[in-house]
Scaffold this active site. Structure first.
Site, PDB file in Angstrom:
ATOM      1  N   PHE A 260       5.198   0.408  11.441  1.00 40.32           N
ATOM      2  CA  PHE A 260       6.592   0.764  11.804  1.00 40.32           C
ATOM      3  C   PHE A 260       7.474  -0.653  11.960  1.00 40.32           C
ATOM      4  CE2 PHE A 260       3.615   1.419  15.295  1.00 40.32           C
ATOM      5  CZ  PHE A 260       4.139   0.744  16.374  1.00 40.32           C
ATOM      6  N   HIS A 261       7.253  -1.372  10.746  1.00 39.96           N
ATOM      7  CA  HIS A 261       8.145  -2.597  10.553  1.00 39.96           C
ATOM      8  C   HIS A 261       9.311  -2.286   9.328  1.00 39.96           C
ATOM      9  CE1 HIS A 261       4.408  -5.159  11.649  1.00 39.96           C
ATOM     10  NE2 HIS A 261       4.943  -4.508  12.443  1.00 39.96           N
ATOM     11  N   THR A 262       9.826  -1.073   9.493  1.00 34.95           N
ATOM     12  CA  THR A 262      11.123  -0.823   8.666  1.00 34.95           C
ATOM     13  C   THR A 262      11.997  -1.840   8.584  1.00 34.95           C
ATOM     14  OG1 THR A 262      10.637   1.547   9.564  1.00 34.95           O
ATOM     15  CG2 THR A 262      12.418   1.046   7.904  1.00 34.95           C
TER      16      THR A 262
END
Length: 526
Positions: free
Chosen positions: A456-458
């Protein structure tokens, strides 16, 4: 007992409005208050979330996803991940994702930031950015050439490594991977204790470090439970924000500048709702064009994570410690690479994706080794499916679209199996649970597709730069609109090889200095 925010009546206008109270927004708001006589409004769609037990406990961060503190977003399926939907935890609370994440403080490799400079964002080399990383830090080891002390964010390592975490670090040495003291030091290549935003056993989020100490400041107003639904644009300038207060739309004006820090999903959403984006997309949605910026929503990047190589344990693992991990491993999937591209961490239990849980017997005492790709090349996009605030989105990272990404993950998973069989794990490892044995390459490819998840490193959906898809310039100003800047992960042009909390905090620190005219002085100290 949860902390109640000071009540301060909403004014009709402020000098600065910061929309979004995550890693970037908290840093911007704090530095604007500290560095000027300006009034600042910080708008957050979520609740305060301060002194909440489930947020504060570092060991229990995983259930925060899909809780009341999460936006509940998901990545759209593709055949490359066997048509699975992948959830993306995103913090809906003061502190943003720093209040629900795995508490990691990690900035990757210096070449990551040199690449930003080379990609059309001059002034963002590692040497330019390092002073801002340091300014954010209160590192347990004190100030060094690479680390800061006395900053808002407390950063500590484990007080006592869990046996699985220690075995990962020591086993890496058996595989010829260096063991290093600090991943945020001169090099990140090797096995090392993780850096955590933890103090006295509790989470230390961006809200804890940057905002909580100044909640009583007369020039700061923190408004929670307020969803921004549009930007007020007049004659090519952003002059305010339309946001919901007690469910009703309210216009709040700004005299100096609006800073967007809603994150890599909701910043491009708000831009498009306000008519800033690709004219074809806006026409499809029935939104009048205010600024022709086709890069809004494009260039979406994230790190794929395979969850996970699961191993049976010879002994009870005991209670979880730290964030359920404790150490990290950064190495090169191929020897001729110029920097580490793959990353792994231990999990004191079962961290397998549901598809793998359905396929394998993972009962009993198990531990996991998660392996991911930090130098990913696949690029996706974000699209609005409705012009309604809070409407549905199509969010597509295109995981594994680049063959090199898949190959690197296959190699990383084999390395995890090698690691589990080192002497360091001799007292723990009792055979593999998922996969049950060392698979063929074709079977490992299928394992990666089944287990592919997200760190979840968008990021990247409103990138800075100079090309046709650039949304901001190198000083984070939105092109074609005066009085509007962005200070979150959406401005990142090329995903760094790390968790995004640290670089986004650095971006927030720099954004404030750009607004206050102080950037050159601090950058000169690098």
């Amino acid at each position: 007992m949860t902390l109640t925010l000071p009540h301060r009546p909403l004014q009709t206008s402020y000098d600065y409005i910061v929309v979004g109270a995550g890693s970037g927004g908290c840093a911007v708001a704090r530095r604007l208050v500290d560095g000027s006589e300006a009034t600042v409004l910080l708008i957050e769609a979520g609740d305060a979330g301060l002194d909440v037990a489930e947020i504060d406990d570092p060991r229990e961060w995983v259930p925060l996803g899909r809780s009341r503190w999460d936006w509940g977003y998901s990545y759209a399926p593709t055949p490359r991940i066997n048509n699975r939907v992948i959830g993306i935890p995103r913090g809906k609370v003061l502190g943003g994702s720093s209040a629900i994440n795995a508490l990691m403080w990690y900035r990757g490799h210096p070449l990551d930031y040199d690449a930003w400079d080379a990609a059309g964002a001059p002034g963002w080399r590692f040497a330019d950015s390092l002073p801002y990383f340091k300014r954010a830090e209160d590192w347990e080891g004190g100030e060094t050439a690479f680390r800061g002390a006395g900053g808002p964010l407390r950063i500590e390592t484990s007080k006592g490594l869990h046996p699985v975490a220690r075995a990962m670090m020591e086993g890496a040495g058996e595989l010829g991977i260096p063991i290093i003291d600090d991943p945020n030091g001169a090099t990140n290549e090797g096995a090392t204790p993780s850096n955590f935003n933890i103090s006295q056993g509790k989470r230390w989020s961006a809200a804890t470090g940057y905002i909580r100490p100044i909640l009583g400041h007369e020039r700061l107003t923190v408004l929670t439970g307020s969803l921004a639904i549009n930007l007020i644009l007049e004659n090519g300038r952003c002059v305010g924000v339309l946001h919901l207060v007690d469910g009703h739309p309210v216009e709040t004006r700004v005299t100096t500048h609006v800073v967007l820090a809603l994150g890599a999903i909701d910043t491009p959403r708000l831009l498009m709702l306000s008519g800033i984006g690709d004219p074809a997309e806006l026409k499809r949605l029935g939104i009048p064009v205010a600024a022709d910026l086709p890069g809004v929503g494009q260039n979406l990047q994230d790190h794929p994570l395979v969850q996970a190589i699961v191993c049976r344990s010879k002994q009870p693992l005991g209670p979880k410690t730290d964030n359920g991990g404790g150490t990290m491993l950064n190495w090169k999937s191929l020897p001729d690479l110029v920097q580490p591209d793959v990353h792994a961490f231990p999990v004191q239990g079962n961290s397998a994706e549901q598809t793998l849980r359905d396929r394998y017997d993972l009962s009993g005492e198990v531990f996991s080794l998660g392996a991911g790709l930090m130098h990913s090349k696949s690029v996706g996009y974000l699209r609005l499916l409705s012009a309604e605030p809070g409407g549905p989105l199509e969010i597509q990272p295109n995981f594994l679209a680049e063959p090199s990404d898949l190959e690197a993950l296959v190699r990383a998973c084999y390395t995890m199996m090698d690691l589990a069989e080192t002497q360091a794990f001799a007292d723990l490892f009792d055979g593999f649970a998922a996969p049950r044995r060392r698979p063929s390459r074709a079977d490992m490819v299928e394992f990666v597709r089944q287990g592919c998840s997200t760190f979840f490193h968008t990021c990247g959906t409103a990138k800075m730069g100079e090309d046709a898809l650039a949304v901001t310039d190198e000083r984070l100003r939105v092109r074609g609109i005066d009085g509007l800047s962005i200070a979150d992960a959406s401005v990142i042009p090329i995903i760094p090889t790390c968790n995004t909390h640290a670089p986004v905090t650095m971006i927030g620190e720099r954004a404030a200095d750009f607004l206050l005219g102080r950037s050159a002085a601090l950058a000169g100290t690098a």
